[in-house]
Design a protein around this motif. Structure first.
Motif, PDB file in Angstrom:
ATOM      1  N   MET A 122      34.035  26.379  38.247  1.00 10.52           N
ATOM      2  CA  MET A 122      33.917  27.974  37.940  1.00 10.52           C
ATOM      3  C   MET A 122      32.947  28.172  37.533  1.00 10.52           C
ATOM      4  O   MET A 122      32.764  28.333  35.948  1.00 10.52           O
ATOM      5  CB  MET A 122      35.194  27.957  37.479  1.00 10.52           C
ATOM      6  N   ASP A 123      33.011  29.683  38.049  1.00 14.20           N
ATOM      7  CA  ASP A 123      31.741  30.940  37.360  1.00 14.20           C
ATOM      8  C   ASP A 123      31.763  31.659  36.325  1.00 14.20           C
ATOM      9  O   ASP A 123      33.231  32.183  37.139  1.00 14.20           O
ATOM     10  CB  ASP A 123      29.864  30.807  37.696  1.00 14.20           C
ATOM     11  N   ALA A 124      31.328  32.751  35.772  1.00 14.85           N
ATOM     12  CA  ALA A 124      32.333  34.136  34.814  1.00 14.85           C
ATOM     13  C   ALA A 124      32.340  34.950  36.383  1.00 14.85           C
ATOM     14  O   ALA A 124      33.720  35.552  35.731  1.00 14.85           O
ATOM     15  CB  ALA A 124      31.004  34.692  34.169  1.00 14.85           C
ATOM     16  N   TRP A 125      32.280  34.626  36.878  1.00 15.11           N
ATOM     17  CA  TRP A 125      32.178  36.342  38.128  1.00 15.11           C
ATOM     18  C   TRP A 125      33.803  35.562  38.573  1.00 15.11           C
ATOM     19  O   TRP A 125      34.168  36.295  38.460  1.00 15.11           O
ATOM     20  CB  TRP A 125      31.561  35.473  39.670  1.00 15.11           C
ATOM     21  N   ASP A 126      33.756  34.144  39.385  1.00 10.84           N
ATOM     22  CA  ASP A 126      34.825  33.737  40.325  1.00 10.84           C
ATOM     23  C   ASP A 126      36.305  33.704  38.605  1.00 10.84           C
ATOM     24  O   ASP A 126      37.315  34.644  39.278  1.00 10.84           O
ATOM     25  CB  ASP A 126      34.954  31.865  40.054  1.00 10.84           C
ATOM     26  N   ALA A 127      35.676  33.968  37.560  1.00  8.88           N
ATOM     27  CA  ALA A 127      36.758  33.432  36.602  1.00  8.88           C
ATOM     28  C   ALA A 127      37.476  35.302  36.341  1.00  8.88           C
ATOM     29  O   ALA A 127      38.719  35.652  35.839  1.00  8.88           O
ATOM     30  CB  ALA A 127      36.523  33.272  35.338  1.00  8.88           C
ATOM     31  N   GLY A 128      36.223  36.160  36.229  1.00  6.89           N
ATOM     32  CA  GLY A 128      36.790  37.835  36.534  1.00  6.89           C
ATOM     33  C   GLY A 128      37.819  38.028  37.220  1.00  6.89           C
ATOM     34  O   GLY A 128      38.782  38.478  37.168  1.00  6.89           O
ATOM     35  N   GLN A 129      37.500  36.989  38.467  1.00  5.90           N
ATOM     36  CA  GLN A 129      38.413  37.606  39.749  1.00  5.90           C
ATOM     37  C   GLN A 129      39.221  36.657  40.009  1.00  5.90           C
ATOM     38  O   GLN A 129      40.356  37.921  40.334  1.00  5.90           O
ATOM     39  CB  GLN A 129      37.950  37.319  41.417  1.00  5.90           C
ATOM     40  N   ARG A 130      39.919  36.117  39.366  1.00  6.63           N
ATOM     41  CA  ARG A 130      41.340  35.072  38.777  1.00  6.63           C
ATOM     42  C   ARG A 130      41.851  36.073  38.311  1.00  6.63           C
ATOM     43  O   ARG A 130      42.535  36.054  38.260  1.00  6.63           O
ATOM     44  CB  ARG A 130      40.832  34.137  38.307  1.00  6.63           C
ATOM     45  N   MET A 131      41.116  36.207  36.712  1.00  8.83           N
ATOM     46  CA  MET A 131      41.895  37.734  36.276  1.00  8.83           C
ATOM     47  C   MET A 131      42.278  38.220  36.557  1.00  8.83           C
ATOM     48  O   MET A 131      43.653  39.090  36.556  1.00  8.83           O
ATOM     49  CB  MET A 131      41.357  38.004  34.803  1.00  8.83           C
ATOM     50  N   ARG A 132      41.577  39.277  37.794  1.00  7.88           N
ATOM     51  CA  ARG A 132      42.133  40.622  38.061  1.00  7.88           C
ATOM     52  C   ARG A 132      43.401  40.653  39.257  1.00  7.88           C
ATOM     53  O   ARG A 132      44.193  41.311  39.338  1.00  7.88           O
ATOM     54  CB  ARG A 132      40.867  40.948  38.591  1.00  7.88           C
ATOM     55  N   GLU A 133      43.544  39.228  40.173  1.00  6.92           N
ATOM     56  CA  GLU A 133      44.455  38.963  40.903  1.00  6.92           C
ATOM     57  C   GLU A 133      46.102  38.668  39.534  1.00  6.92           C
ATOM     58  O   GLU A 133      46.608  38.921  40.547  1.00  6.92           O
ATOM     59  CB  GLU A 133      44.040  37.789  41.435  1.00  6.92           C
ATOM     60  N   LEU A 134      45.054  38.323  38.874  1.00  7.64           N
ATOM     61  CA  LEU A 134      46.209  37.314  38.190  1.00  7.64           C
ATOM     62  C   LEU A 134      47.618  38.556  37.175  1.00  7.64           C
ATOM     63  O   LEU A 134      48.452  38.862  36.982  1.00  7.64           O
ATOM     64  CB  LEU A 134      45.948  35.567  37.222  1.00  7.64           C
ATOM     65  N   THR A 135      46.661  39.540  36.353  1.00  7.43           N
ATOM     66  CA  THR A 135      47.668  39.647  35.793  1.00  7.43           C
ATOM     67  C   THR A 135      48.224  40.769  35.670  1.00  7.43           C
ATOM     68  O   THR A 135      49.277  41.098  35.507  1.00  7.43           O
ATOM     69  CB  THR A 135      45.772  40.373  34.566  1.00  7.43           C
ATOM     70  N   PRO A 136      47.971  41.595  36.954  1.00 12.25           N
ATOM     71  CA  PRO A 136      48.493  42.522  37.565  1.00 12.25           C
ATOM     72  C   PRO A 136      50.209  41.744  38.359  1.00 12.25           C
ATOM     73  O   PRO A 136      51.161  42.517  37.875  1.00 12.25           O
ATOM     74  CB  PRO A 136      47.996  43.270  39.001  1.00 12.25           C
ATOM     75  N   LEU A 137      49.591  40.535  38.533  1.00 13.15           N
ATOM     76  CA  LEU A 137      51.247  40.150  39.326  1.00 13.15           C
ATOM     77  C   LEU A 137      52.439  40.110  37.464  1.00 13.15           C
ATOM     78  O   LEU A 137      53.752  39.836  38.031  1.00 13.15           O
ATOM     79  CB  LEU A 137      51.128  38.511  39.212  1.00 13.15           C
ATOM     80  N   LEU A 138      52.154  40.017  36.187  1.00 10.52           N
ATOM     81  CA  LEU A 138      52.863  39.322  35.422  1.00 10.52           C
ATOM     82  C   LEU A 138      53.531  40.399  35.037  1.00 10.52           C
ATOM     83  O   LEU A 138      54.759  40.277  35.387  1.00 10.52           O
ATOM     84  CB  LEU A 138      51.765  39.611  34.356  1.00 10.52           C
ATOM     85  N   PRO A 139      53.750  41.839  34.981  1.00  6.04           N
ATOM     86  CA  PRO A 139      54.482  42.567  35.435  1.00  6.04           C
ATOM     87  C   PRO A 139      55.658  42.676  36.414  1.00  6.04           C
ATOM     88  O   PRO A 139      56.667  42.787  36.078  1.00  6.04           O
ATOM     89  CB  PRO A 139      53.939  44.419  35.331  1.00  6.04           C
ATOM     90  N   GLN A 140      55.068  42.729  36.798  1.00  6.54           N
ATOM     91  CA  GLN A 140      55.696  42.344  38.715  1.00  6.54           C
ATOM     92  C   GLN A 140      56.782  41.009  38.823  1.00  6.54           C
ATOM     93  O   GLN A 140      58.307  40.865  38.731  1.00  6.54           O
ATOM     94  CB  GLN A 140      55.469  41.590  39.915  1.00  6.54           C
ATOM     95  N   LEU A 141      56.002  39.759  38.361  1.00  2.00           N
ATOM     96  CA  LEU A 141      57.291  39.011  37.631  1.00  2.00           C
ATOM     97  C   LEU A 141      58.051  38.661  36.557  1.00  2.00           C
ATOM     98  O   LEU A 141      59.450  38.073  36.931  1.00  2.00           O
ATOM     99  CB  LEU A 141      55.920  37.185  37.833  1.00  2.00           C
TER     100      LEU A 141
END
Length: 344
Positions: A122-141
Motif C-alpha cells: 500500500m502507498d499513500a494514495w491507496d491509503a487515502g482512498q481507503r480512508m475516503r471510503e471507510l469514514t463516511p460509512l461510520l455514521p451509517q453503521l
C-alpha cells in the motif's frame, strides 16, 4: 479558542519501563483535565517505540476512569488498518464505556514503515482512498442497517453493535493537508485537524485558506478546525532555548522514521550522530525557534492569538518532544496557568 492536549507514551530510551511511561502519559492527561482543557488526543502507531500507541481506544477507556470531564479523542486512528464495521463497533463501545466522551480523529497514515508491516504494497494514495471510503460509512453503521459495495469493502446490511452513547455518534475529525482532503472532510460534515509539523505561519495560513475554500464550496454547516502544533511554554529565554534543542533532536528522529531508511531493532531506530542532527538543513534549531509555538508565556499567547485571528477553533498542544516528564509537566502547567486565561 479552545485548547486540547496531544500526547502519547513516548520512549526514546530503550531501558524506559513501559508501565512508568504510561503513568507519565496518564499524569499529563490528568493535568489537562484538571486544568480545563477541552480534550486529550492520542493516536495509533505500530512497531515504532518512539511513540507507543497500538490502539488508542485502550488508553482512552482507562483515561475515562482517571479524569472527570475532558473529551477523549483518537488523534488519530489510521483508517487503512481498520475495517469500517470493526472501527464503528470499537468506537461505539468506547463511547459507551466512557459515558459518551469519545471523539474520532481519522487519518490515512504517513509512515511507510507501518504500511510495509500491516498493509504490504500500500502507498499513500491507496491509503487515502481507503480512508475516503471507510469514514463516511461510520455514521451509517451507527445509524444501522448499512450495506456497502465499494472498491475496498463489501458487506450486507449491518448495524454497529453496540451503538454509541452519543446520539449522532462520536464527532469525526479528518486529518487534512491538501485541498482535496479539506473538501472531503468539510463536504461530509466532518471537522478538520491540521498539522503544519515543523513549519510556521506561512503553512498555518495556507492550511486555513484551504479550509476556508472548502467551506465556501459547501452549503452545509461550517465544521470546526483544529491546529495541532508543538508547543512549549518556557520559564525564561534559557529554558526556551533548552526546549528548542530537545525539539531539534525530536524532529530529526521524526524525519528518520518517516524516511524509513535506517535499521530498526527491537522497535528502536539506529541512533543519529551529533553531526547528522546538526547537519540536517530541514530542521535547524533557528527555524524551529521561529516556527513552532514555543516561547515564554506572553510569546505563546501572541502566537496563538494570531491563530485565533485566522479562524482556528482549537489549538492542540503537542507535547511529545523527547523531554523529561518533569519538563513537560512544568511547560503544561505554565500553559494552563498563564496562557489559557488570556483567551475566552
Amino acid at each position: 479558542m479552545e485548547f486540547s492536549l496531544f500526547a502519547h507514551m513516548e520512549r526514546l530510551n530503550p531501558e524506559d519501563p513501559a508501565d512508568q511511561l504510561y503513568e507519565d502519559f496518564a499524569g499529563l492527561c490528568e493535568m489537562a483535565d484538571q486544568g480545563g482543557m477541552r480534550a486529550v488526543w492520542t493516536g495509533e502507531h505500530h512497531g515504532m517505540e518512539f511513540t507507543i500507541a497500538p490502539n488508542p481506544f485502550l488508553s482512552l477507556v482507562d483515561l475515562s476512569h482517571r479524569t472527570k470531564q475532558i473529551r477523549l479523542g483518537t488523534g488519530t486512528v489510521i483508517a487503512p488498518f481498520w475495517h469500517p464495521i470493526k472501527l464503528a463497533g470499537e468506537a461505539a463501545a468506547a463511547d459507551q464505556i466512557t459515558g459518551g466522551r469519545i471523539e474520532l480523529g481519522i487519518a490515512r497514515g504517513a509512515y511507510s514503515y507501518e504500511y510495509e508491516r500491516l498493509m504490504p504494497g500500500m502507498d499513500a494514495w491507496d491509503a487515502g482512498q481507503r480512508m475516503r471510503e471507510l469514514t463516511p460509512l461510520l455514521p451509517q453503521l451507527w445509524q444501522g442497517d448499512c450495506a456497502h459495495d465499494g472498491q475496498y469493502f463489501q458487506f450486507p446490511a449491518t448495524t454497529s453493535a453496540p451503538k454509541p452513547r452519543q446520539p449522532e455518534g462520536p464527532p469525526i475529525w479528518i486529518a487534512a493537508r491538501d485541498p482535496n482532503s479539506h473538501e472531503f472532510g468539510v463536504h461530509n460534515g466532518f471537522n478538520i485537524q491540521v498539522t503544519p509539523l515543523w513549519q510556521g505561519m506561512e503553512e498555518i495560513e495556507t492550511l486555513m485558506d484551504r479550509f476556508d475554500a472548502a467551506c465556501d464550496s459547501h452549503e452545509g454547516k461550517r465544521p470546526k478546525i483544529m491546529l495541532l502544533h508543538h508547543c512549549y511554554v518556557g520559564q525564561d529565554s534559557a529554558d526556551v532555548g533548552h526546549a528548542v534543542t530537545d525539539l531539534h533532536r525530536y524532529y530529526n528522529y521524526f524525519g528518520a522514521w518517516f524516511q524509513n531508511k535506517r535499521p530498526v531493532s527491537q522497535g528502536h531506530i539506529a541512533a543519529l550522530s551529533a553531526d547528522e542532527i546538526a547537519g540536517n538543513p530541514m530542521f535547524t534549531a533557528e527555524k524551529l525557534r521561529q516556527d513552532l509555538t514555543v516561547g515564554t508565556a506572553q510569546e505563546v499567547i501572541d502566537r496563538i492569538k494570531r491563530y485565533e485571528d485566522l479562524g482556528y477553533d482549537e489549538f492542540a498542544f503537542w507535547i511529545d518532544s523527547g523531554m523529561s516528564t518533569d519538563r513537560k509537566r512544568a511547560s503544561l502547567a505554565r500553559f494552563i496557568d498563564d496562557v489559557m486565561p488570556a483567551f475566552n
